[in-house]
Scaffold this active site. Structure first.
Site, PDB file in Angstrom:
ATOM      1  N   GLY A   1      14.743 -34.369 -51.806  1.00 36.53           N
ATOM      2  CA  GLY A   1      15.127 -33.507 -52.920  1.00 36.53           C
ATOM      3  C   GLY A   1      16.309 -34.162 -53.873  1.00 36.53           C
TER       4      GLY A   1
ATOM      5  N   ARG B   1      22.104 -29.805 -58.198  1.00 34.74           N
ATOM      6  CA  ARG B   1      23.423 -28.882 -58.332  1.00 34.74           C
ATOM      7  C   ARG B   1      24.758 -29.781 -57.759  1.00 34.74           C
ATOM      8  NH1 ARG B   1      23.383 -23.443 -56.072  1.00 34.74           N
ATOM      9  NH2 ARG B   1      21.375 -23.531 -55.053  1.00 34.74           N
TER      10      ARG B   1
ATOM     11  N   LYS C   1      22.329 -36.301 -52.216  1.00 37.79           N
ATOM     12  CA  LYS C   1      23.053 -35.074 -51.456  1.00 37.79           C
ATOM     13  C   LYS C   1      23.456 -35.173 -50.008  1.00 37.79           C
ATOM     14  CE  LYS C   1      20.841 -31.013 -51.053  1.00 37.79           C
ATOM     15  NZ  LYS C   1      20.139 -29.533 -51.514  1.00 37.79           N
TER      16      LYS C   1
ATOM     17  N   GLN D   1       8.886 -40.654 -50.767  1.00 35.76           N
ATOM     18  CA  GLN D   1       7.880 -39.541 -51.274  1.00 35.76           C
ATOM     19  C   GLN D   1       8.163 -39.750 -52.944  1.00 35.76           C
ATOM     20  OE1 GLN D   1       9.530 -35.560 -51.358  1.00 35.76           O
ATOM     21  NE2 GLN D   1       7.600 -34.490 -51.839  1.00 35.76           N
TER      22      GLN D   1
ATOM     23  N   GLY E   1       7.286 -30.944 -53.463  1.00 35.14           N
ATOM     24  CA  GLY E   1       7.332 -29.801 -52.757  1.00 35.14           C
ATOM     25  C   GLY E   1       7.534 -30.014 -51.263  1.00 35.14           C
TER      26      GLY E   1
ATOM     27  N   TYR F   1      15.620 -30.134 -42.190  1.00 39.12           N
ATOM     28  CA  TYR F   1      15.809 -30.337 -43.883  1.00 39.12           C
ATOM     29  C   TYR F   1      17.407 -31.310 -43.461  1.00 39.12           C
ATOM     30  CZ  TYR F   1      13.271 -26.682 -46.079  1.00 39.12           C
ATOM     31  OH  TYR F   1      12.397 -25.972 -46.542  1.00 39.12           O
TER      32      TYR F   1
ATOM     33  N   ASN G   1      23.784 -26.895 -51.129  1.00 42.12           N
ATOM     34  CA  ASN G   1      23.356 -27.273 -52.386  1.00 42.12           C
ATOM     35  C   ASN G   1      24.171 -27.442 -53.670  1.00 42.12           C
ATOM     36  OD1 ASN G   1      20.350 -26.407 -51.868  1.00 42.12           O
ATOM     37  ND2 ASN G   1      21.072 -24.634 -51.210  1.00 42.12           N
TER      38      ASN G   1
HETATM   39  C1  UD1 Z   1      12.923 -24.097 -48.823  1.00 38.94           C
HETATM   40  C2  UD1 Z   1      11.755 -22.960 -48.314  1.00 38.94           C
HETATM   41  C3  UD1 Z   1      12.264 -21.646 -48.177  1.00 38.94           C
HETATM   42  C4  UD1 Z   1      13.342 -21.454 -47.462  1.00 38.94           C
HETATM   43  C5  UD1 Z   1      14.358 -22.441 -47.737  1.00 38.94           C
HETATM   44  C6  UD1 Z   1      15.652 -22.617 -46.579  1.00 38.94           C
HETATM   45  C7  UD1 Z   1       9.832 -23.781 -49.377  1.00 38.94           C
HETATM   46  C8  UD1 Z   1       8.825 -23.825 -50.237  1.00 38.94           C
HETATM   47  N1  UD1 Z   1      10.544 -23.188 -49.405  1.00 38.94           N
HETATM   48  O1  UD1 Z   1      13.452 -23.525 -50.177  1.00 38.94           O
HETATM   49  O2  UD1 Z   1      11.177 -20.742 -47.818  1.00 38.94           O
HETATM   50  O3  UD1 Z   1      13.899 -19.950 -47.434  1.00 38.94           O
HETATM   51  O4  UD1 Z   1      14.027 -23.753 -47.807  1.00 38.94           O
HETATM   52  O5  UD1 Z   1      16.684 -23.341 -47.121  1.00 38.94           O
HETATM   53  O6  UD1 Z   1       9.661 -24.802 -48.691  1.00 38.94           O
HETATM   54  N2  UD1 Z   1      12.358 -31.715 -50.239  1.00 38.94           N
HETATM   55  C9  UD1 Z   1      11.699 -32.989 -49.862  1.00 38.94           C
HETATM   56  N3  UD1 Z   1      10.800 -33.103 -51.088  1.00 38.94           N
HETATM   57  C10 UD1 Z   1      10.368 -32.200 -51.840  1.00 38.94           C
HETATM   58  C11 UD1 Z   1      11.227 -31.017 -51.773  1.00 38.94           C
HETATM   59  C12 UD1 Z   1      12.013 -30.568 -50.870  1.00 38.94           C
HETATM   60  O7  UD1 Z   1      12.162 -33.874 -49.444  1.00 38.94           O
HETATM   61  O8  UD1 Z   1       9.529 -32.559 -52.672  1.00 38.94           O
HETATM   62  C13 UD1 Z   1      13.639 -31.413 -49.283  1.00 38.94           C
HETATM   63  C14 UD1 Z   1      14.773 -31.269 -49.729  1.00 38.94           C
HETATM   64  O9  UD1 Z   1      15.474 -32.636 -49.876  1.00 38.94           O
HETATM   65  C15 UD1 Z   1      15.626 -30.215 -48.890  1.00 38.94           C
HETATM   66  C16 UD1 Z   1      14.313 -29.466 -48.272  1.00 38.94           C
HETATM   67  O10 UD1 Z   1      13.371 -30.295 -48.428  1.00 38.94           O
HETATM   68  O11 UD1 Z   1      16.135 -30.967 -47.853  1.00 38.94           O
HETATM   69  C17 UD1 Z   1      14.433 -28.021 -48.874  1.00 38.94           C
HETATM   70  O12 UD1 Z   1      14.054 -28.246 -50.006  1.00 38.94           O
HETATM   71  P1  UD1 Z   1      14.562 -27.164 -51.151  1.00 38.94           P
HETATM   72  O13 UD1 Z   1      13.919 -27.462 -52.683  1.00 38.94           O
HETATM   73  O14 UD1 Z   1      15.987 -26.944 -51.431  1.00 38.94           O
HETATM   74  O15 UD1 Z   1      14.045 -25.889 -50.836  1.00 38.94           O
HETATM   75  P2  UD1 Z   1      14.452 -24.473 -50.958  1.00 38.94           P
HETATM   76  O16 UD1 Z   1      14.437 -24.039 -52.390  1.00 38.94           O
HETATM   77  O17 UD1 Z   1      15.746 -24.516 -50.303  1.00 38.94           O
HETATM   78 MG    MG Z   2      17.747 -25.803 -50.322  1.00 39.28          MG
END
Ligand code: UD1
Ligand code: MG
Length: 449
Positions: free
Chosen positions: A15, A19, A26, A75, A80, A103, A229
């Protein structure tokens, strides 16, 4: 899932962390002296997995050093969370067992909570498990929809939820587990028809239910579910982790007079009957032996403090140093890349750099070792039992022999033999009556205007 099935862990860290407003990924931000991802990795390894795979973005290669020797996969685009998990498919192609997804920005989970979660999935004979939480304010989280038996039939993201779904306070933490290779087959079926046009990992329970597979949920202690975040959340997690480290130090037999102002690092080792006064900072790589006293406002990094030593108040011990048994480093003393051997004392106002201070030596107030010539650092050896008079400057490289005495106010530029006395200062001269004559002259001048 079969009983005691092998475990493989995927850590999502690709991610953007927008923020944080940072050039650093991060998960590389530090918590108690270690990158956030290091905490997650430690927890992952405590579960004894066969394999740990971290998913990172292509411009985050510095993460590789922290998770080494465990592998990272790229990635290319952050499409997502489901897409992120799918990037590990290739490296898990020969793996059959349970895949646990964590995560990289959720460093507070304990191995106990995760073990319990995996056990629940196993005991229920379920195909998937999603770790839930019930926060006071569910805003922003995916809401978990369960059937009458508690199986998860779907998860709806905040941005896709209707008014009724937004009222659900059972939320997904981001931790999930499922069987491999089935999980990767199911992820293939995830689409991005949602508000964010992302491939959501939250789509799996509904897809699984359609295929007759079961997804159970468990509830995690809320304090373990906190993630990072923003910088403000980073500070909250720092204090949570500090609290855990302080508790561990006190359980180990240390007295922390003001735990809230004692700052420790992930690897701090503290012995028994240690007393730590308020406002002490211990950076990474510090070991404190039994019966050590760290007085107020002491700052130590990468150093070994042996039993019975006393440090501070207002002392600084810099990296690659050690303070031996019963040695004393007092107020306004700085020790840098130096070894202070047993029983040596430097009680006030000194700088000891690139040196070995022999056992029982006494370093007078105001002693400075001039270890740097503007280009290079040089070594100083102060022999055991020697006595360095106050306000001495020792110009390195120099060796002061065992039992030698350096007269106060000396500037030492040459080696001093064992048991010798070195005096290196201008000889004092007394001029009888000089002061009275001087005053007389000055008074006359004043009268004359
Ligand atoms: C996600 C969940 C949400 C949950 C929340 C808890 C999804 C769609 N949503 O939302 O249901 O309540 O976590 O914190 O999963 N990441 C990647 N690649 C990507 C996207 C994200 O590696 O393409 C990683 C990020 O680095 C992070 C984690 O996945 O560590 C979560 O991603 P983030 O975008 O923060 O999801 P939330 O909006 O928190
Ligand atoms: Mg998050």
């Amino acid at each position: 899932m079969s009983k005691a099935s092998p475990l493989s862990i995927i850590i999502l860290a690709a991610g953007k962390g927008t923020r944080m407003k940072s050039a650093l990924p991060k998960v590389m931000h530090s918590l108690a002296g270690r990158p956030m991802i290091g905490w997650v990795l430690e927890t992952a390894l405590a579960l004894e997995p066969e394999q740990v795979t971290t998913v990172i973005a292509p411009d985050q290669d510095e993460i590789k050093n922290v998770v080494h020797p465990h592998q990272c996969v790229h990635q290319e685009e952050q499409l997502g969370t489901a897409h992120a998990v799918q990037q590990a498919k290739e490296s898990l192609k020969n793996f059959k067992g349970t895949v646990l997804v964590l995560y990289g920005d959720g460093p507070l989970y304990t191995p106990e909570t995760l073990r319990h979660f995996l056990k629940n999935i196993q005991n229920a004979g379920a195909d998937f498990g999603y770790l839930g939480m019930t926060p006071d304010d569910p805003t922003g989280y995916g809401r978990m929809i369960t059937d009458k038996d508690g199986y998860v039939t779907g998860i709806v993201e905040e941005k896709d939820a209707d008014a009724a779904q937004k009222k659900i306070n059972l939320c997904w933490t981001g931790v999930m587990a499922g069987s491999a290779p089935e999980i990767f087959d199911l992820i293939e079926k995830v689409d991005n028809n949602n508000a964010q046009n992302e491939y959501y990992l939250t789509d799996l329970p509904a897809l699984a239910a359609r295929e007759g597979m079961k997804t159970i949920h468990a509830i995690a202690p809320i304090e373990e579910t906190l993630g990072v975040n923003s910088r403000a959340e980073l500070a909250v997690l720092e204090s949570k982790i500090q609290d855990r480290l302080r508790a561990r130090a006190m359980e180990g037999g240390a007295t922390l007079i003001d735990p809230a102002s004692t700052f420790l690092s992930f690897d701090t080792k503290i012995g028994q009957d240690v007393v730590i006064e308020p406002n002490v900072v211990l950076g990474p790589g510090v070991t404190i032996g039994d019966h050590v006293c760290l007085y107020a406002f002491t700052h130590i990094e990468q150093a070994n403090i042996e039993s019975g030593a006393e440090i501070g108040p207002f002392a600084r011990i810099r990296p690659k140093s050690s303070v031996g048994e019963g040695a004393v480093i007092g107020n306004f003393c700085e020790v840098n890349r130096s070894h202070i051997e047993a029983g040596a004392k430097s009680k006030h106002l000194s700088y000891l750099g690139d040196s070995i201070i022999g056992g029982g030596a006494n370093i007078g107030a105001g002693t400075v070792i001039a270890n740097y010539d503007g280009f290079e650092k040089h070594k100083t050896i102060v022999g055991p039992g020697s006595f360095i008079g106050t306000n001495s400057t020792i110009i390195a490289p120099v060796t002061i022999g065992e039992g030698a005495i350096v007269a106060a106010g000396s500037c030492v530029t040459n080696n001093v033999p064992e048991d010798a006395m070195a005096i290196g200062r201008a000889r004092q001269e007394n001029r009888d009556g000089w002061a009275a004559i001087y005053r007389g002259k000055k008074l006359e001048q004043k009268k004359a205007g």
